[in-house]
Motif scaffolding. Structure first.
Motif, PDB file in Angstrom:
ATOM      1  N   SER B 135       0.849  -1.193   0.000  1.00  0.00           N
ATOM      2  CA  SER B 135       0.000   0.000   0.000  1.00  0.00           C
ATOM      3  C   SER B 135       0.889   1.249   0.000  1.00  0.00           C
ATOM      4  CB  SER B 135      -0.879   0.000   1.246  1.00  0.00           C
ATOM      5  OG  SER B 135      -0.063   0.208   2.380  1.00  0.00           O
ATOM      6  N   GLY B 137       1.189   3.608   2.193  1.00  0.00           N
ATOM      7  CA  GLY B 137       1.844   3.791   3.493  1.00  0.00           C
ATOM      8  C   GLY B 137       3.014   2.842   3.671  1.00  0.00           C
ATOM      9  N   GLN B 138       2.810   1.593   3.225  1.00  0.00           N
ATOM     10  CA  GLN B 138       3.891   0.603   3.341  1.00  0.00           C
ATOM     11  C   GLN B 138       5.066   0.987   2.449  1.00  0.00           C
ATOM     12  OE1 GLN B 138       1.536  -2.757   2.251  1.00  0.00           O
ATOM     13  NE2 GLN B 138       0.941  -3.250   4.347  1.00  0.00           N
ATOM     14  N   GLN B 140       5.880   3.935   1.592  1.00  0.00           N
ATOM     15  CA  GLN B 140       6.527   5.084   2.227  1.00  0.00           C
ATOM     16  C   GLN B 140       7.510   4.598   3.291  1.00  0.00           C
ATOM     17  OE1 GLN B 140       6.774   7.026   4.966  1.00  0.00           O
ATOM     18  NE2 GLN B 140       7.456   8.816   3.802  1.00  0.00           N
ATOM     19  N   ARG B 141       7.081   3.585   4.070  1.00  0.00           N
ATOM     20  CA  ARG B 141       7.943   3.030   5.122  1.00  0.00           C
ATOM     21  C   ARG B 141       9.180   2.369   4.508  1.00  0.00           C
ATOM     22  NH1 ARG B 141       3.417   1.216   8.277  1.00  0.00           N
ATOM     23  NH2 ARG B 141       3.205   2.621  10.040  1.00  0.00           N
ATOM     24  N   LEU B 164       0.024  10.436   0.398  1.00  0.00           N
ATOM     25  CA  LEU B 164      -0.745   9.660   1.376  1.00  0.00           C
ATOM     26  C   LEU B 164      -2.065  10.362   1.674  1.00  0.00           C
ATOM     27  CD1 LEU B 164       2.127   8.854   3.917  1.00  0.00           C
ATOM     28  CD2 LEU B 164       1.368   7.481   1.979  1.00  0.00           C
ATOM     29  N   ASP B 165      -3.053   9.568   2.104  1.00  0.00           N
ATOM     30  CA  ASP B 165      -4.321  10.209   2.477  1.00  0.00           C
ATOM     31  C   ASP B 165      -4.148  10.928   3.822  1.00  0.00           C
ATOM     32  OD1 ASP B 165      -4.995   8.437   4.686  1.00  0.00           O
ATOM     33  OD2 ASP B 165      -5.394   6.920   3.162  1.00  0.00           O
ATOM     34  N   LYS B 167      -5.374  10.875   6.809  1.00  0.00           N
ATOM     35  CA  LYS B 167      -5.225  10.161   8.089  1.00  0.00           C
ATOM     36  C   LYS B 167      -3.827   9.557   8.200  1.00  0.00           C
ATOM     37  CE  LYS B 167      -7.389   6.595  10.863  1.00  0.00           C
ATOM     38  NZ  LYS B 167      -8.201   5.385  10.801  1.00  0.00           N
ATOM     39  N   LEU B 168      -3.413   8.899   7.104  1.00  0.00           N
ATOM     40  CA  LEU B 168      -2.105   8.249   7.083  1.00  0.00           C
ATOM     41  C   LEU B 168      -0.990   9.292   7.174  1.00  0.00           C
ATOM     42  CD1 LEU B 168      -1.174   5.355   6.902  1.00  0.00           C
ATOM     43  CD2 LEU B 168      -0.988   5.603   4.438  1.00  0.00           C
ATOM     44  N   ARG B 169      -1.228  10.428   6.557  1.00  0.00           N
ATOM     45  CA  ARG B 169      -0.228  11.494   6.566  1.00  0.00           C
ATOM     46  C   ARG B 169       0.073  11.921   8.003  1.00  0.00           C
ATOM     47  NH1 ARG B 169      -2.332  16.162   3.322  1.00  0.00           N
ATOM     48  NH2 ARG B 169      -2.768  14.500   1.848  1.00  0.00           N
ATOM     49  N   GLN B 171      -0.340  10.166  10.681  1.00  0.00           N
ATOM     50  CA  GLN B 171       0.317   9.062  11.382  1.00  0.00           C
ATOM     51  C   GLN B 171       1.801   8.995  11.013  1.00  0.00           C
ATOM     52  OE1 GLN B 171      -1.715   5.357  10.574  1.00  0.00           O
ATOM     53  NE2 GLN B 171       0.127   4.198  11.100  1.00  0.00           N
ATOM     54  N   VAL B 172       2.086   9.054   9.710  1.00  0.00           N
ATOM     55  CA  VAL B 172       3.483   8.951   9.258  1.00  0.00           C
ATOM     56  C   VAL B 172       4.287  10.161   9.712  1.00  0.00           C
ATOM     57  CG1 VAL B 172       4.990   8.719   7.237  1.00  0.00           C
ATOM     58  CG2 VAL B 172       2.815   7.526   7.294  1.00  0.00           C
TER      59      VAL B 172
END
Lengths: 275, 360
Positions: B135, B137-138, B140-141, B164-165, B167-169, B171-172
């Motif tokens: 995904s 987010g993954q 990005q990690r 990133l969306d 919410k994920l933004r 968090q990251v």
């Protein structure tokens, strides 16, 4: 059930008609060639052409008896594979550099060389190869066929390289890659399907090209397509033999195209969109 | 771990000067965020730092080394790209190992470093997958992992959260900040998102047209913006700007309403016309007839507070008010800047006037 608008139905009809028309135009000569190769000599040139006839392999027997067909086939394979490899070896890095630097004029020059009639190169090459005593050698044919394979490889691969996000190359630079390593470790694996497409196209075009072989080969190195012209005589032409030779010559490219048709179409479309 | 020094750094593209001479000191282990609108030169500056763009003038030092002519490969930096730039034909493990292989490390040396970075970023289950199977987010990690595993002197981030969306933004963003504290490595992060800048940076560098407008901590930049550009760029919604005339110890607005200069963070004395800057959250609702009359045009309830778009002093302003006020469209409110929170700017130079009455 949903019905299509009438405009759309008309377009579908026109599409089908055009496809059938294209199919007929492309397939008729091929079918004619294959059927003629199985006809007795007197029926080959008959008009109107006979569709119902007693098939015979007499033309193929004549072909194998009168000409060292297998050794010509081996010659064709050596020249075609050699020039395809040559095209890939130099064309792939050339396309990568053209894409990387965004300098495409060398690729345009290569394309112009491809578009020029082969006769343009004949005299200088004949003189040059005679000078270095290479007339009749495989190398002379492989090198001259590169004028066919090299532009194909460059122009097929260019949009493939252009399609790779530049940031991937930059990431590799930051990771410590030299430009050559970026080409070998990153770019080449990412254009694998493009390499296949360009290799097949280069193979087919080189396989079918007869002019250089006609002039630069000798009886030991003559390629299949050049040898097939032996059936065309000044007084009379053995059409049946010629059709049998043409059918055999057409087989490898047709088989290759059939095996990789999905790649071929996507590769050619990529070129069309980006080019 | 290294400091970065830029002295009169110049970058041109042909005849166009993108960075006309930039000076900046980034301390060792500092988290710097370069922020500004599109085309302000922040990404160009990052690419110059990375060695992906040539330098046309000045000096760039990483640690004690002048790196102007040094290629990217030899600068000992790692970069996370906006589109992550993972190698699609390699697994996550191979992506992370690639830079180490290029350095000539053995498989035995590489394996534990990958495991360590993967553990830190919680990407162990994906090590044998290709980027295509991950995904956003993954991915990005993994891009972060590829940078971390190299243990570089400097991390560079080129808008890594923009794909990133929301919410994920968030968090990251928090994860990167936590990571920066753990790794204690100098980090330069480029973004156009002022919220990212405010939440992550030790210091923010606000840029416009290749020129640094202000360097400071998030608090400094927010509370004491150097000029109108910084004041408008930092903070969301943006600061409201109202033209005022200075009349003795009062400021006269376009609609004739008067505000005492004692409410201002800067001293108006000695100036005739000024620009008054008030952040939406620094408006106070006052009694009728006091402050500025504001006719509500639109109400945006955000839950924790409510944004009121109103017509005041001849223009549209935005005020952040308590939801308990329950404002409604068409209602008239009376607004006044909170004491000491309103800023004054010289309308010609656009520079903020500080507490002493001088322009900064």
């Amino acid at each position: 059930m949903a019905t299509k608008p009438s405009d759309s139905r008309w377009l579908d009809c026109i599409n089908v008609i055009l496809l059938v028309l294209a199919g007929v135009i492309v397939m008729t000569p091929t079918a004619w060639m294959v059927l003629s190769s199985f006809k007795p000599s007197h029926e080959v040139t008959a008009y109107p052409p006979t569709l119902i006839f007693a098939p015979t392999v007499e033309n193929y027997v004549t072909l194998s008896e009168q000409t060292p067909f297998l050794s010509y086939a081996v010659n064709s394979l050596i020249v075609t594979v050699g020039s395809t490899l040559f095209g890939l070896l130099f064309g792939a890095p050339a396309a990568f550099v053209a894409s990387w630097t965004r300098i495409t004029w060398p690729a345009v020059v290569a394309l112009m060389a491809r578009m020029a009639p082969g006769t343009l190169f004949l005299l200088p090459w004949y003189v040059m190869f005679r000078q270095v005593d290479m007339i009749g050698s495989y190398w002379a044919l492989i090198l001259t066929h590169a004028v066919i394979t090299l532009p194909i490889v460059i122009w097929v691969l260019l949009p493939y390289f252009d399609n790779i996000p530049r940031s991937i190359f930059e990431a590799a630079q930051v990771d410590g890659c030299s430009p050559f390593r970026i080409f070998r470790r990153i770019a080449l694996p990412l254009v694998a399907s493009g390499l296949a497409v360009s290799a097949i196209l280069a193979f087919v075009f080189s396989w079918n090209f007869f002019l250089f072989s006609l002039v630069l080969s000798n009886s030991q190195t003559k390629t299949l397509i050049a040898a097939s012209f032996n059936f065309i005589g000044e007084g009379s032409t053995n059409w049946g033999g010629l059709m049998a030779a043409a059918t055999i010559i057409a087989l490898p490219p047709l088989l290759l195209a059939a095996i990789v048709q999905r790649w071929l179409i996507s590769g050619l479309t990529l070129g069309a969109v980006k080019g | 771990m290294a400091s970065i020094t830029m002295r009169n750094l110049v970058k041109n593209y042909g005849n166009v000067t993108v960075i006309p001479g930039l000076d900046l000191e980034i301390a060792d282990e500092e988290f710097i965020v370069l922020v500004g609108p599109s085309g302000c030169g922040k990404s160009t500056l990052l690419r110059v730092l990375a060695g992906l763009e040539a330098i046309d003038g000045g000096d760039l030092m990483i640690g004690d080394r002048r790196v102007n002519e040094l290629p990217a490969a030899k600068r000992d930096i790692a970069m996370v790209f906006q589109d992550y730039a993972l190698y699609p034909h390699m697994t996550v493990r191979q992506n992370m190992a690639f830079a180490l292989e290029m350095r000539g490390l053995s498989a035995a040396e590489i394996a534990p470093r990958i495991e360590e970075a993967a553990k830190l970023l919680d990407i162990q289950p994906y090590l044998d997958r290709r980027p295509k199977a991950l995904s956003g987010g993954q991915r990005q990690r993994v891009a972060m992992g590829r940078a971390i595993v190299r243990d570089p002197q400097v991390f560079l981030f080129d808008e890594p959260l923009s794909n990133l969306d929301a919410k994920l933004r968030g968090q990251v963003r928090a994860e990167i900040k936590t990571l920066s504290k753990k790794l204690r490595t100098t980090m330069v992060f480029v973004t156009h998102d002022q919220i990212e800048a405010m939440t992550m940076a030790d210091r923010i560098v606000v840029m416009k047209a290749g020129i640094i407008q202000q360097v400071g901590t998030p608090e400094e930049v927010y509370e004491n913006p150097a000029n109108l550009f910084v004041a408008s760029f930092i903070g969301s919604p943006s600061m409201n700007f109202l033209p005022v005339e200075v009349q003795a110890d009062q400021l006269r607005l376009v609609d004739g309403s008067l505000l005492p200069t004692t409410l201002m963070a800067g001293q108006a004395a000695g100036h005739k016309s000024l620009t008054l800057g008030i952040r939406p959250e620094h408006f106070e609702v006052v009694g009728e007839g006091q402050g500025i009359a504001a006719d509500i045009r639109l109400v945006e309830p955000l839950g924790s507070d409510t944004l009121v778009h109103a017509f005041a002093a001849g223009q549209e302003v935005i005020a952040r008010v308590s939801p308990d006020l329950r404002p409604v469209t068409g209602q008239r409110l009376w607004l006044s800047p909170a004491s000491g929170k309103a800023h004054l700017f010289d309308p010609e130079t656009e520079v903020r006037i500080d507490g002493t009455g001088k322009v900064n």
